[in-house]
Design a protein around this motif. Structure first.
Motif, PDB file in Angstrom:
ATOM      1  N   LEU A  22     -43.217  52.667  81.101  1.00  0.00           N
ATOM      2  CA  LEU A  22     -42.604  52.399  79.798  1.00  0.00           C
ATOM      3  C   LEU A  22     -41.409  51.471  79.988  1.00  0.00           C
ATOM      4  O   LEU A  22     -40.502  51.748  80.770  1.00  0.00           O
ATOM      5  N   SER A  23     -41.411  50.377  79.283  1.00  0.00           N
ATOM      6  CA  SER A  23     -40.327  49.411  79.431  1.00  0.00           C
ATOM      7  C   SER A  23     -39.094  49.859  78.655  1.00  0.00           C
ATOM      8  O   SER A  23     -39.174  50.655  77.719  1.00  0.00           O
ATOM      9  N   GLU A  24     -37.946  49.323  79.047  1.00  0.00           N
ATOM     10  CA  GLU A  24     -36.711  49.612  78.323  1.00  0.00           C
ATOM     11  C   GLU A  24     -36.811  49.133  76.876  1.00  0.00           C
ATOM     12  O   GLU A  24     -36.333  49.798  75.959  1.00  0.00           O
ATOM     13  N   THR A  25     -37.469  48.016  76.672  1.00  0.00           N
ATOM     14  CA  THR A  25     -37.651  47.483  75.314  1.00  0.00           C
ATOM     15  C   THR A  25     -38.477  48.440  74.464  1.00  0.00           C
ATOM     16  O   THR A  25     -38.181  48.669  73.284  1.00  0.00           O
ATOM     17  N   PHE A  26     -39.507  49.026  75.075  1.00  0.00           N
ATOM     18  CA  PHE A  26     -40.350  49.979  74.339  1.00  0.00           C
ATOM     19  C   PHE A  26     -39.540  51.207  73.920  1.00  0.00           C
ATOM     20  O   PHE A  26     -39.636  51.676  72.781  1.00  0.00           O
ATOM     21  N   LEU A  27     -38.740  51.730  74.847  1.00  0.00           N
ATOM     22  CA  LEU A  27     -37.924  52.904  74.524  1.00  0.00           C
ATOM     23  C   LEU A  27     -36.899  52.571  73.444  1.00  0.00           C
ATOM     24  O   LEU A  27     -36.643  53.374  72.543  1.00  0.00           O
ATOM     25  N   ARG A  28     -36.321  51.374  73.561  1.00  0.00           N
ATOM     26  CA  ARG A  28     -35.329  50.960  72.565  1.00  0.00           C
ATOM     27  C   ARG A  28     -35.989  50.803  71.187  1.00  0.00           C
ATOM     28  O   ARG A  28     -35.403  51.157  70.161  1.00  0.00           O
ATOM     29  N   PHE A  29     -37.188  50.265  71.173  1.00  0.00           N
ATOM     30  CA  PHE A  29     -37.910  50.109  69.907  1.00  0.00           C
ATOM     31  C   PHE A  29     -38.167  51.477  69.286  1.00  0.00           C
ATOM     32  O   PHE A  29     -37.971  51.672  68.079  1.00  0.00           O
ATOM     33  N   ASN A  30     -38.590  52.430  70.092  1.00  0.00           N
ATOM     34  CA  ASN A  30     -38.836  53.778  69.570  1.00  0.00           C
ATOM     35  C   ASN A  30     -37.558  54.414  69.034  1.00  0.00           C
ATOM     36  O   ASN A  30     -37.576  55.104  68.008  1.00  0.00           O
ATOM     37  N   MET A  65     -31.498  46.824  66.543  1.00  0.00           N
ATOM     38  CA  MET A  65     -32.940  46.913  66.269  1.00  0.00           C
ATOM     39  C   MET A  65     -33.221  47.836  65.091  1.00  0.00           C
ATOM     40  O   MET A  65     -34.147  47.584  64.305  1.00  0.00           O
ATOM     41  N   ALA A  66     -32.428  48.886  64.938  1.00  0.00           N
ATOM     42  CA  ALA A  66     -32.582  49.750  63.769  1.00  0.00           C
ATOM     43  C   ALA A  66     -32.277  48.984  62.490  1.00  0.00           C
ATOM     44  O   ALA A  66     -32.957  49.156  61.469  1.00  0.00           O
ATOM     45  N   ALA A  67     -31.263  48.134  62.545  1.00  0.00           N
ATOM     46  CA  ALA A  67     -30.921  47.312  61.381  1.00  0.00           C
ATOM     47  C   ALA A  67     -32.079  46.395  61.012  1.00  0.00           C
ATOM     48  O   ALA A  67     -32.386  46.196  59.825  1.00  0.00           O
ATOM     49  N   CYS A  68     -32.733  45.831  62.024  1.00  0.00           N
ATOM     50  CA  CYS A  68     -33.887  44.951  61.767  1.00  0.00           C
ATOM     51  C   CYS A  68     -35.007  45.722  61.075  1.00  0.00           C
ATOM     52  O   CYS A  68     -35.645  45.220  60.138  1.00  0.00           O
ATOM     53  N   ARG A  69     -35.245  46.928  61.546  1.00  0.00           N
ATOM     54  CA  ARG A  69     -36.292  47.759  60.941  1.00  0.00           C
ATOM     55  C   ARG A  69     -35.949  48.088  59.491  1.00  0.00           C
ATOM     56  O   ARG A  69     -36.808  48.030  58.607  1.00  0.00           O
ATOM     57  N   LEU A  70     -34.695  48.426  59.230  1.00  0.00           N
ATOM     58  CA  LEU A  70     -34.273  48.732  57.861  1.00  0.00           C
ATOM     59  C   LEU A  70     -34.403  47.502  56.971  1.00  0.00           C
ATOM     60  O   LEU A  70     -34.832  47.595  55.813  1.00  0.00           O
ATOM     61  N   ARG A  71     -34.040  46.363  57.519  1.00  0.00           N
ATOM     62  CA  ARG A  71     -34.143  45.114  56.755  1.00  0.00           C
ATOM     63  C   ARG A  71     -35.593  44.823  56.380  1.00  0.00           C
ATOM     64  O   ARG A  71     -35.900  44.398  55.261  1.00  0.00           O
ATOM     65  N   SER A  72     -36.509  45.091  57.323  1.00  0.00           N
ATOM     66  CA  SER A  72     -37.932  44.830  57.053  1.00  0.00           C
ATOM     67  C   SER A  72     -38.476  45.752  55.961  1.00  0.00           C
ATOM     68  O   SER A  72     -39.497  45.451  55.343  1.00  0.00           O
ATOM     69  N   GLN A  73     -37.773  46.861  55.718  1.00  0.00           N
ATOM     70  CA  GLN A  73     -38.167  47.789  54.663  1.00  0.00           C
ATOM     71  C   GLN A  73     -37.445  47.499  53.348  1.00  0.00           C
ATOM     72  O   GLN A  73     -37.547  48.271  52.398  1.00  0.00           O
ATOM     73  N   GLY A  74     -36.724  46.375  53.290  1.00  0.00           N
ATOM     74  CA  GLY A  74     -36.076  45.971  52.060  1.00  0.00           C
ATOM     75  C   GLY A  74     -34.695  46.551  51.831  1.00  0.00           C
ATOM     76  O   GLY A  74     -34.186  46.539  50.706  1.00  0.00           O
ATOM     77  N   CYS A  75     -34.062  47.067  52.906  1.00  0.00           N
ATOM     78  CA  CYS A  75     -32.738  47.675  52.756  1.00  0.00           C
ATOM     79  C   CYS A  75     -31.632  46.625  52.879  1.00  0.00           C
ATOM     80  O   CYS A  75     -31.786  45.601  53.540  1.00  0.00           O
ATOM     81  N   ILE A 116     -22.803  54.284  56.812  1.00  0.00           N
ATOM     82  CA  ILE A 116     -22.263  53.715  58.051  1.00  0.00           C
ATOM     83  C   ILE A 116     -23.071  54.245  59.227  1.00  0.00           C
ATOM     84  O   ILE A 116     -23.269  55.458  59.362  1.00  0.00           O
ATOM     85  N   ILE A 117     -23.535  53.330  60.061  1.00  0.00           N
ATOM     86  CA  ILE A 117     -24.264  53.700  61.266  1.00  0.00           C
ATOM     87  C   ILE A 117     -23.417  53.340  62.472  1.00  0.00           C
ATOM     88  O   ILE A 117     -23.017  52.189  62.655  1.00  0.00           O
ATOM     89  N   ASP A 118     -23.119  54.337  63.283  1.00  0.00           N
ATOM     90  CA  ASP A 118     -22.296  54.159  64.478  1.00  0.00           C
ATOM     91  C   ASP A 118     -23.191  53.952  65.692  1.00  0.00           C
ATOM     92  O   ASP A 118     -23.876  54.871  66.138  1.00  0.00           O
ATOM     93  N   ALA A 119     -23.179  52.723  66.214  1.00  0.00           N
ATOM     94  CA  ALA A 119     -23.901  52.402  67.452  1.00  0.00           C
ATOM     95  C   ALA A 119     -22.962  51.649  68.390  1.00  0.00           C
ATOM     96  O   ALA A 119     -23.338  50.658  69.020  1.00  0.00           O
ATOM     97  N   LEU A 120     -21.721  52.125  68.474  1.00  0.00           N
ATOM     98  CA  LEU A 120     -20.698  51.447  69.271  1.00  0.00           C
ATOM     99  C   LEU A 120     -20.801  51.784  70.752  1.00  0.00           C
ATOM    100  O   LEU A 120     -20.935  50.913  71.610  1.00  0.00           O
ATOM    101  N   PHE A 121     -20.714  53.061  71.067  1.00  0.00           N
ATOM    102  CA  PHE A 121     -20.735  53.507  72.466  1.00  0.00           C
ATOM    103  C   PHE A 121     -21.750  54.629  72.619  1.00  0.00           C
ATOM    104  O   PHE A 121     -21.905  55.481  71.741  1.00  0.00           O
TER     105      PHE A 121
END
Length: 485
Positions: A22-30, A65-75, A116-121
């Motif tokens: 499993l790639s790091e990209t795959f885990l991040r996507f999930n 990446m979560a923001a991208c997914r939300l954007r694709s859903q019209g958010c 607000i989504i916290d993805a800082l640290f």
């Protein structure tokens, strides 16, 4: 049950997953998918302005990446970067740009977001947050009428210790990946995580420390041929003359035992309270024990033998005060009773730093200290490791009661996270002791302790949903702690 891991264990599990293909990209996507799927309904239905605050490391990439997914859903989503944008993964930034996401500096945030989504640290934070990030977190915490979600862990929380690293984001919900991180469940972690939701992203974890949940209960039903004699004869030994409410606490524990399936329950209290208890007792039978002029239960072999010969389980200690004969009573019961003894409250204080005799107990022992009693008993801090060590040393079950209760047999650990701060008042532990005592007649001692802790916590949560938190009583916990088959 969900696993609970330290940071090093999480890292090892992630590395194992990647070594397995499993790639790091795959885990991040999930991970990003889990965040977006959790939020999309709420955001879209309210057309809520959403601000995603990202650091320049892995946690920030999850947020992007979560923001991208939300954007694709019209958010309606905007990303704000804290730190040097040039340090952010270029491929993830390009992905966000292609998705039409506005990526701005955190200094440009004008405070208009409703989510607000916290993805800082992430979980690797090991130093105090300072400067721009610290000021931003303080500002986000102070913002009114906003929903706050933390990605994997609130920024500023030490994932191993629960320590606040200078300042910490205060979440309404923490959506964490693969497992609980142990720091979320202790110290300040209980205050800043809000509701914790564990989402699987493809990383297999294993641990001997797990959180006990509703679906993990073994099923319980009495045989059709059952009668009170086969359902467990329970004895609650407690009370003293100097504390007027103490015998009633013993009676409350007895009542709890009845509500948890005991066949018969006898509250064993000092004879000095005969008149008062005879007029106030409800379901429990009463046994009036020989006592001293001060109202302490005396060591009396005949009375104790009467209990031993018919009991299925004994709970001792509640409200007994500084009884000079209490240690001797506990020693006698452990040496002569071969079923289950719950040692609680003043019985624990009576044997503090002098409990080696418990190793040779004929009975199965369940010790139920709160954090102060544990430290007095062992002269050690109330930690998972020390609870395990005590359980292993004595061959018993330890139920270390706190906001997160530790239940261990010395090898396995279950953490109970159900409950509410409203339970921080007298009588809750007494009721819990009665519940454990009764359930020990139907389950293994370990399962009995886990079930009792979880049920009582859920009862408290249901109760406070009906009225003011400060009004919660131990009786309310029992009324709402229904057992689901």
């Amino acid at each position: 049950m969900k696993n609970v891991l330290a940071v090093a264990q999480v890292r090892a599990a992630e590395q194992s997953a990647m070594s397995g293909g499993l790639s790091e990209t795959f885990l991040r996507f999930n991970a990003s998918l889990a965040v977006a799927d959790f939020l999309v309904g709420k955001i879209k239905s309210d057309n809520a302005k959403t601000a995603v605050f990202c650091g320049t490391g892995g946690n920030g990439c999850d947020g992007l990446m979560a923001a991208c997914r939300l954007r694709s859903q019209g958010c309606n989503v905007t990303v704000y970067i804290v730190g040097d944008r040039a340090k952010t993964d270029k491929a993830t930034l390009a992905f966000a740009d292609n998705a039409g996401i506005a990526v701005r500096a955190a200094s440009e945030y004008d405070g208009d977001a409703e989510v607000i989504i916290d993805a800082l640290f992430g979980i690797g934070l090991n130093r105090a947050i300072q400067g721009e990030a610290a000021e931003l977190i303080k500002r986000l915490n102070a913002q009114k009428d906003v929903f706050r979600l933390a990605v994997d862990i609130p920024s500023g929380l030490n994932a191993d210790t629960g320590e606040i690293m200078g300042v910490c984001f205060c979440a309404d919900v923490t959506l964490t990946f693969s497992c609980y991180k142990i720091g979320m469940l202790f110290s300040a972690g209980k205050d800043v995580c809000g509701k914790i939701i564990v989402k699987e992203i493809g990383v297999k974890t294993s641990s001997n420390i797990r959180v006990y949940e509703d679906d993990d209960f073994p099923k319980y039903s009495k045989n059709k041929s059952a009668h009170k004699g086969t359902s467990g004869r329970i004895y609650i030994i407690g009370g003293s003359g100097s504390m007027v409410g103490a015998p009633m606490m013993a009676a409350a524990a007895a009542h709890a035992a009845y509500l948890n399936g005991a066949g018969t329950v006898t509250a064993c209290v000092p004879s000095i309270h005969r008149s008062a208890m005879s007029s106030r007792a409800t379901m429990a039978m009463m046994k009036y024990m020989p006592d001293t002029p001060d109202g302490f239960i005396r060591f009396d072999k005949k009375s104790l033998d009467e209990i031993i010969c018919s009991a299925a389980a004994i709970d001792i200690g509640v409200g007994m005060g500084a009884n000079p004969e209490l240690k001797r009573i506990v020693e006698y019961l452990c040496a002569n009773f071969d079923k289950t003894i719950i040692i609680d409250a003043d019985a624990l204080n009576a044997i503090k730093l002098d409990y080696a005799f418990l190793k040779s107990s004929k009975a199965t022992l369940i010790l139920t200290p709160h954090v102060g009693e544990f430290t007095r008993l062992t002269d050690k801090p109330a930690t998972v490791e020390n609870a395990m060590s005590l359980a292993k040393e004595l061959g018993c079950i330890v139920v270390l009661k706190s906001a997160t209760t530790i239940i261990t047999d010395g090898n396995e650990v279950r953490l109970n996270v159900s409950g509410t701060p409203a339970m921080a008042k007298g009588g809750m532990g007494d009721v819990l002791g009665g519940c454990i005592t009764a359930l020990s007649c139907a389950f293994t001692p370990f399962d009995a302790a886990c079930i009792a802790c979880y049920r009582n916590g859920m009862g408290a949560e249901r109760a406070v949903s009906s009225y003011a938190e400060m009004m919660l009583t131990a009786d309310d916990v029992l009324r709402f702690a229904d057992y689901k088959e």
